[in-house]
Design an enzyme around this catalytic site. Structure first.
Site, PDB file in Angstrom:
ATOM      1  N   TYR A  67      -2.227  -0.080  10.486  1.00 37.81           N
ATOM      2  CA  TYR A  67      -2.173  -0.507   9.086  1.00 37.81           C
ATOM      3  C   TYR A  67      -0.816  -0.169   8.481  1.00 37.81           C
ATOM      4  O   TYR A  67      -0.166  -1.020   7.853  1.00 37.81           O
ATOM      5  CB  TYR A  67      -3.293   0.153   8.293  1.00 37.81           C
ATOM      6  N   SER A 122       0.853  -1.187   0.000  1.00 36.04           N
ATOM      7  CA  SER A 122       0.000   0.000   0.000  1.00 36.04           C
ATOM      8  C   SER A 122       0.887   1.234   0.000  1.00 36.04           C
ATOM      9  O   SER A 122       2.062   1.171   0.402  1.00 36.04           O
ATOM     10  CB  SER A 122      -0.885   0.006   1.251  1.00 36.04           C
TER      11      SER A 122
END
Length: 227
Positions: free
Chosen positions: A143, A130
């Site tokens: 995250y 990501s």
């Protein structure tokens, strides 16, 4: 006819994982991992040569049992993931654990179990990371930390397995128009605007290009941003 190469795609029931599966189906037989049994069945029915692989990735015993049946594998694409937004002051230890269990530990354990088959085929490990794996922002602590760790895992795996001919690619997509992104925007209190984001197919394309690259080309990192 020669046997087609085999790819295992996790998170294949929707989003980037489903787009990767569709793009690989022309050249690969597929094992499709995911939690949504109905979505998996629909995708399997759509793609000849695809089989469901409905394993709970955070259940390491179940993963070990399912991986034991895989004696030949050319590609694994790790696409499953979890996002729970919260500030450091508010994020609970359980939230951190859930995030790391799926985003990191499930990946490291499944990869470890599949390495013998991947070494035999001089295969390819693709880790869908990501933009949060490159830059951490407020409220994205668990995250981003899991994705930073995933990036480090990829770098170590690439260095360790180079002598065995195993290629490792980290992919860093920006915001993508998926159900996960819809959930993120709900957590952020914002509007889901798919026209402002990458399409899943736009992320799948570079992934498949990396998988299909010639033997002399190792695409180690791919960064993709919405235009």
């Amino acid at each position: 006819m020669p046997e087609r190469p085999i790819a295992l795609v996790t998170g294949a029931s929707r989003g980037i994982g489903a787009a990767v599966a569709r793009s690989l189906s022309d050249t690969h037989d597929l094992l499709l991992g995911g939690r949504d049994a109905d979505a998996l069945k629909s995708l399997v029915d759509e793609l000849p040569g695809a089989k469901p692989w409905p394993v709970e990735l955070t259940d390491h015993e179940a993963v070990a049992a399912a991986a034991a049946d895989i004696d030949r594998l050319d590609v694994v694409v790790h696409s499953a993931g979890l996002v729970e937004l919260a500030s450091v002051a508010d994020a609970t230890s359980d939230s951190w654990r859930r995030t790391f269990e799926l985003n990191l530990f499930a990946v490291t354990e499944l990869t470890r179990l599949l390495l013998p088959a991947l070494r035999t085929s001089k295969g390819h490990v693709v880790l869908v990371n990501s933009g949060a794996g490159l830059s951490a922002k407020p409220n994205w602590g668990s995250y981003a930390a899991s994705k930073f760790a995933l990036r480090a895992f990829a770098d170590v795996l690439r260095a360790e397995e180079a002598a065995n001919g195993v290629r490792v690619t980290s992919v860093f997509p920006g915001r993508t128009a998926t159900d996960m992104q819809r959930g993120i925007r709900e957590q952020e209190g914002g509007e889901f605007q798919p026209d402002h984001y990458l399409r899943p197919e736009s992320v799948a394309g570079p992934i498949v290009s990396a998988v299909r690259a010639s033997a002399d080309a190792h695409l180690t990192e791919i960064v993709i941003r919405p235009s």
